[in-house]
Design a protein around this motif. Structure first.
Motif, PDB file in Angstrom:
ATOM      1  N   ASP A   6      41.344  25.893 -38.094  1.00 23.88           N
ATOM      2  CA  ASP A   6      41.829  27.278 -37.972  1.00 23.88           C
ATOM      3  C   ASP A   6      41.118  28.047 -36.853  1.00 23.88           C
ATOM      4  OD1 ASP A   6      43.641  26.951 -39.966  1.00 23.88           O
ATOM      5  OD2 ASP A   6      42.352  27.743 -41.543  1.00 23.88           O
ATOM      6  N   SER A   7      39.957  27.586 -36.441  1.00 26.24           N
ATOM      7  CA  SER A   7      39.177  28.312 -35.431  1.00 26.24           C
ATOM      8  C   SER A   7      39.390  27.764 -34.020  1.00 26.24           C
ATOM      9  CB  SER A   7      37.678  28.216 -35.769  1.00 26.24           C
ATOM     10  OG  SER A   7      37.418  28.758 -37.034  1.00 26.24           O
ATOM     11  N   ALA A   8      40.194  26.708 -33.906  1.00 25.15           N
ATOM     12  CA  ALA A   8      40.291  25.996 -32.617  1.00 25.15           C
ATOM     13  C   ALA A   8      40.763  26.906 -31.477  1.00 25.15           C
ATOM     14  CB  ALA A   8      41.207  24.784 -32.756  1.00 25.15           C
ATOM     15  N   GLN A   9      41.806  27.708 -31.738  1.00 23.99           N
ATOM     16  CA  GLN A   9      42.349  28.528 -30.659  1.00 23.99           C
ATOM     17  C   GLN A   9      41.339  29.559 -30.181  1.00 23.99           C
ATOM     18  OE1 GLN A   9      45.023  27.428 -29.239  1.00 23.99           O
ATOM     19  NE2 GLN A   9      44.700  28.987 -27.649  1.00 23.99           N
ATOM     20  N   ALA A  10      40.654  30.194 -31.139  1.00 20.62           N
ATOM     21  CA  ALA A  10      39.641  31.193 -30.765  1.00 20.62           C
ATOM     22  C   ALA A  10      38.518  30.534 -29.963  1.00 20.62           C
ATOM     23  CB  ALA A  10      39.079  31.857 -32.015  1.00 20.62           C
ATOM     24  N   TRP A  11      38.159  29.299 -30.318  1.00 27.62           N
ATOM     25  CA  TRP A  11      37.099  28.591 -29.604  1.00 27.62           C
ATOM     26  C   TRP A  11      37.530  28.302 -28.164  1.00 27.62           C
ATOM     27  CZ3 TRP A  11      32.102  27.543 -29.995  1.00 27.62           C
ATOM     28  CH2 TRP A  11      31.560  26.540 -29.173  1.00 27.62           C
ATOM     29  N   ILE A  12      38.751  27.805 -28.019  1.00 27.52           N
ATOM     30  CA  ILE A  12      39.268  27.469 -26.683  1.00 27.52           C
ATOM     31  C   ILE A  12      39.250  28.716 -25.794  1.00 27.52           C
ATOM     32  CG2 ILE A  12      41.397  26.873 -25.437  1.00 27.52           C
ATOM     33  CD1 ILE A  12      41.958  24.862 -27.778  1.00 27.52           C
ATOM     34  N   GLU A  13      39.706  29.851 -26.363  1.00 29.15           N
ATOM     35  CA  GLU A  13      39.737  31.089 -25.568  1.00 29.15           C
ATOM     36  C   GLU A  13      38.326  31.557 -25.228  1.00 29.15           C
ATOM     37  OE1 GLU A  13      42.221  33.697 -27.887  1.00 29.15           O
ATOM     38  OE2 GLU A  13      43.929  32.333 -27.616  1.00 29.15           O
ATOM     39  N   GLY A  14      37.391  31.394 -26.152  1.00 23.11           N
ATOM     40  CA  GLY A  14      36.021  31.880 -25.938  1.00 23.11           C
ATOM     41  C   GLY A  14      35.230  31.050 -24.936  1.00 23.11           C
ATOM     42  N   GLN A  15      35.547  29.772 -24.806  1.00 25.79           N
ATOM     43  CA  GLN A  15      34.750  28.900 -23.942  1.00 25.79           C
ATOM     44  C   GLN A  15      35.137  29.008 -22.465  1.00 25.79           C
ATOM     45  OE1 GLN A  15      31.971  26.647 -24.778  1.00 25.79           O
ATOM     46  NE2 GLN A  15      32.113  28.307 -26.255  1.00 25.79           N
ATOM     47  N   GLY A  16      36.433  29.207 -22.192  1.00 31.42           N
ATOM     48  CA  GLY A  16      36.872  29.256 -20.799  1.00 31.42           C
ATOM     49  C   GLY A  16      36.451  27.997 -20.056  1.00 31.42           C
ATOM     50  N   GLU A  17      36.280  28.106 -18.742  1.00 30.88           N
ATOM     51  CA  GLU A  17      35.899  26.922 -17.948  1.00 30.88           C
ATOM     52  C   GLU A  17      34.383  26.745 -17.873  1.00 30.88           C
ATOM     53  OE1 GLU A  17      36.513  23.759 -16.554  1.00 30.88           O
ATOM     54  OE2 GLU A  17      38.046  24.385 -17.961  1.00 30.88           O
ATOM     55  N   SER A  18      33.629  27.842 -18.122  1.00 33.01           N
ATOM     56  CA  SER A  18      32.173  27.755 -17.913  1.00 33.01           C
ATOM     57  C   SER A  18      31.384  27.699 -19.202  1.00 33.01           C
ATOM     58  CB  SER A  18      31.679  28.967 -17.118  1.00 33.01           C
ATOM     59  OG  SER A  18      32.610  29.364 -16.175  1.00 33.01           O
ATOM     60  N   GLY A  19      32.040  27.780 -20.351  1.00 34.21           N
ATOM     61  CA  GLY A  19      31.299  27.794 -21.603  1.00 34.21           C
ATOM     62  C   GLY A  19      30.733  29.174 -21.881  1.00 34.21           C
ATOM     63  N   ASP A  20      30.166  29.361 -23.085  1.00 36.94           N
ATOM     64  CA  ASP A  20      29.601  30.667 -23.416  1.00 36.94           C
ATOM     65  C   ASP A  20      28.276  30.864 -22.683  1.00 36.94           C
ATOM     66  OD1 ASP A  20      27.758  29.173 -24.903  1.00 36.94           O
ATOM     67  OD2 ASP A  20      28.964  29.330 -26.709  1.00 36.94           O
ATOM     68  N   THR A  21      27.720  32.079 -22.805  1.00 38.33           N
ATOM     69  CA  THR A  21      26.519  32.410 -22.023  1.00 38.33           C
ATOM     70  C   THR A  21      25.348  31.494 -22.355  1.00 38.33           C
ATOM     71  OG1 THR A  21      27.283  34.678 -22.160  1.00 38.33           O
ATOM     72  CG2 THR A  21      25.087  34.356 -21.287  1.00 38.33           C
ATOM     73  N   SER A  22      25.168  31.161 -23.621  1.00 35.17           N
ATOM     74  CA  SER A  22      24.043  30.288 -23.985  1.00 35.17           C
ATOM     75  C   SER A  22      24.167  28.929 -23.308  1.00 35.17           C
ATOM     76  CB  SER A  22      24.002  30.069 -25.499  1.00 35.17           C
ATOM     77  OG  SER A  22      23.778  31.272 -26.145  1.00 35.17           O
ATOM     78  N   ARG A  23      25.378  28.426 -23.253  1.00 34.49           N
ATOM     79  CA  ARG A  23      25.579  27.139 -22.579  1.00 34.49           C
ATOM     80  C   ARG A  23      25.277  27.279 -21.087  1.00 34.49           C
ATOM     81  NH1 ARG A  23      28.436  26.705 -27.108  1.00 34.49           N
ATOM     82  NH2 ARG A  23      28.973  24.661 -27.944  1.00 34.49           N
ATOM     83  N   GLN A  24      25.796  28.359 -20.487  1.00 37.25           N
ATOM     84  CA  GLN A  24      25.625  28.526 -19.036  1.00 37.25           C
ATOM     85  C   GLN A  24      24.162  28.655 -18.631  1.00 37.25           C
ATOM     86  OE1 GLN A  24      27.923  31.865 -17.549  1.00 37.25           O
ATOM     87  NE2 GLN A  24      29.628  31.258 -18.840  1.00 37.25           N
ATOM     88  N   ILE A  25      23.407  29.484 -19.394  1.00 37.82           N
ATOM     89  CA  ILE A  25      22.055  29.805 -18.884  1.00 37.82           C
ATOM     90  C   ILE A  25      20.937  29.028 -19.564  1.00 37.82           C
ATOM     91  CG2 ILE A  25      22.774  32.138 -18.195  1.00 37.82           C
ATOM     92  CD1 ILE A  25      21.024  33.125 -20.567  1.00 37.82           C
ATOM     93  N   ILE A  26      21.209  28.427 -20.715  1.00 36.58           N
ATOM     94  CA  ILE A  26      20.116  27.719 -21.408  1.00 36.58           C
ATOM     95  C   ILE A  26      20.382  26.212 -21.466  1.00 36.58           C
ATOM     96  CG2 ILE A  26      18.776  27.530 -23.533  1.00 36.58           C
ATOM     97  CD1 ILE A  26      19.459  30.429 -24.154  1.00 36.58           C
ATOM     98  N   LEU A  27      21.538  25.821 -22.000  1.00 36.82           N
ATOM     99  CA  LEU A  27      21.725  24.393 -22.287  1.00 36.82           C
ATOM    100  C   LEU A  27      22.204  23.581 -21.089  1.00 36.82           C
ATOM    101  CD1 LEU A  27      23.019  24.667 -25.927  1.00 36.82           C
ATOM    102  CD2 LEU A  27      21.030  23.367 -25.167  1.00 36.82           C
ATOM    103  N   ASP A  28      23.193  24.094 -20.361  1.00 36.16           N
ATOM    104  CA  ASP A  28      23.710  23.308 -19.229  1.00 36.16           C
ATOM    105  C   ASP A  28      22.601  22.972 -18.216  1.00 36.16           C
ATOM    106  OD1 ASP A  28      26.222  23.445 -20.403  1.00 36.16           O
ATOM    107  OD2 ASP A  28      27.243  24.248 -18.643  1.00 36.16           O
ATOM    108  N   PRO A  29      21.746  23.946 -17.820  1.00 40.47           N
ATOM    109  CA  PRO A  29      20.692  23.599 -16.848  1.00 40.47           C
ATOM    110  C   PRO A  29      19.733  22.536 -17.380  1.00 40.47           C
ATOM    111  CG  PRO A  29      20.957  25.994 -16.991  1.00 40.47           C
ATOM    112  CD  PRO A  29      21.776  25.403 -18.107  1.00 40.47           C
TER     113      PRO A  29
END
Ligand SMILES: C[S@@+](CC[C@H](N)C(=O)[O-])C[C@H]1O[C@@H](n2cnc3c(N)ncnc32)[C@H](O)[C@@H]1O
Length: 236
Positions: free
Chosen positions: A10-33
Motif C-alpha cells: 500500500d505504501s509503494a506509490q508514496a515511496w516511489i514519489e518520495g525517492q525521485g531519482e536522487s533518493g531522500d536527503t539521508s541517502r544523498q548526504i549520509i549513505l550514498d557517499p
C-alpha cells in the motif's frame, strides 16, 4: 508473511514519489557517499541488491559498471525498476528465499532493507549463500541504537533531549508512518545480526557509522546519535 508485505504494497506509490531519482536527503548526504567508498570499483562485477525497492541504487551501481540484479517482493517496485532500467535484471522475491544458485554474486548489498525483512536470520543466511567465495556482503541499515524507537524525546519547546533506547535485546516490529507511507520496521540487537552472519561463515571487515558533511541543526543530531550503520563482510 503478511499480505501487504509489512505495509509496502500500500505504501509503494508514496515511496516511489518520495525517492525521485536522487533518493531522500539521508541517502544523498549520509549513505550514498559512504557506500560509494565502501563498494569501490564495481566495473565488471555482478551485484545483487536485496530489497531494491524501485531500483534507484541498482541504477547508480549500473552506472558504475556493475551488472546488477535487484530483488524485491513488492510487484509495483519490480515493475517500476524494470521500466526505468530495462537492461537490469529485476526479480520479484523475498530476501528469505532468494531464487539464485549458491556462489552467484561478487557483491551482495542490502540498502536499508534488513529492517524490513521479518525473518532476518533467513535473509542473512540467503545473502551469505549467494555470495561467491571471494565475494562481499555490504549491509547499510538503521543503527541498532536508533531502531528501538521512532525518533527523539523533545522538551515543551520542541528541542531534542535524547533518543530513547529500550527493549534493545528484543526482536520486535514497530509501525512507522510518514509522507503517505505506513510500514513495519524491525529492531534486533546487533549481537543477533552479527551472530547470524558469523554462523553463515562470514567475517566482518568493516564497520561505519556514517555522518553528514555539514552541521546544520538537523545534521547536528546525527553527531549526537547516528541513524545509520554500514557493515561489510567476506567469506571467512
Ligand atoms: C526502505 S525500502 C529500501 C528500498 C531500497 N533499497 C532503497 O534504499 O531505496 C525497504 C525495501 O525492503 C523491501 N522488503 C520488504 N520485505 C522484504 C523481504 N521480506 N525481503 C526483501 N525485501 C523486502 C520493501 O519492499 C522495500 O522495497
Amino acid at each position: 508473511m503478511d499480505e501487504g508485505i509489512g505495509g509496502w504494497v500500500d505504501s509503494a506509490q508514496a515511496w516511489i514519489e518520495g525517492q525521485g531519482e536522487s533518493g531522500d536527503t539521508s541517502r544523498q548526504i549520509i549513505l550514498d557517499p559512504c557506500l560509494r567508498v565502501v563498494l569501490g570499483d564495481l566495473t565488471g562485477l555482478s551485484v545483487l541488491d536485496v530489497g531494491c525497492g524501485e531500483g534507484r541504487y541498482c541504477r547508480v551501481m549500473a552506472g558504475r559498471g556493475a551488472a546488477v540484479t535487484g530483488v524485491d517482493p513488492v510487484p509495483a517496485f519490480v515493475e517500476r525498476a524494470r521500466t526505468l532500467h530495462p537492461s537490469g535484471t529485476y526479480v520479484e522475491a523475498f530476501g528469505e528465499s532468494l531464487p539464485f544458485e549458491d556462489d552467484s554474486f561478487d557483491v551482495v548489498l542490502s540498502y536499508l532493507s534488513l529492517v524490513d525483512i521479518p525473518d532476518f536470520r533467513a535473509g542473512l543466511r540467503e545473502m551469505a549463500r549467494v555470495m561467491k567465495p571471494r565475494g562481499r556482503l555490504v549491509i547499510a541499515t538503521i543503527s541498532n541504537v536508533s531502531s528501538t524507537s521512532d525518533g527523539w524525546i523533545k522538551d515543551e519547546a520542541g528541542s531534542r533531549l535524547h533518543k530513547p533506547v529500550d527493549r534493545y535485546m528484543e526482536d520486535f516490529a514497530m509501525e512507522l508512518e510518514w509522507s503517505g507511507l505506513k510500514i513495519l520496521n524491525y529492531h534486533r540487537p546487533l549481537s543477533a545480526i552479527l551472530s547470524a552472519l558469523f554462523e553463515s561463515g562470514l567475517v566482518m571487515d568493516g564497520f561505519h557509522e556514517p555522518l553528514p558533511p555539514e552541521s546544520s541543526e538537523w545534521y547536528a543530531n546525527e553527531f549526537r546519535v547516528p541513524t545509520f550503520q554500514v557493515m561489510t563482510f567476506r567469506v571467512g
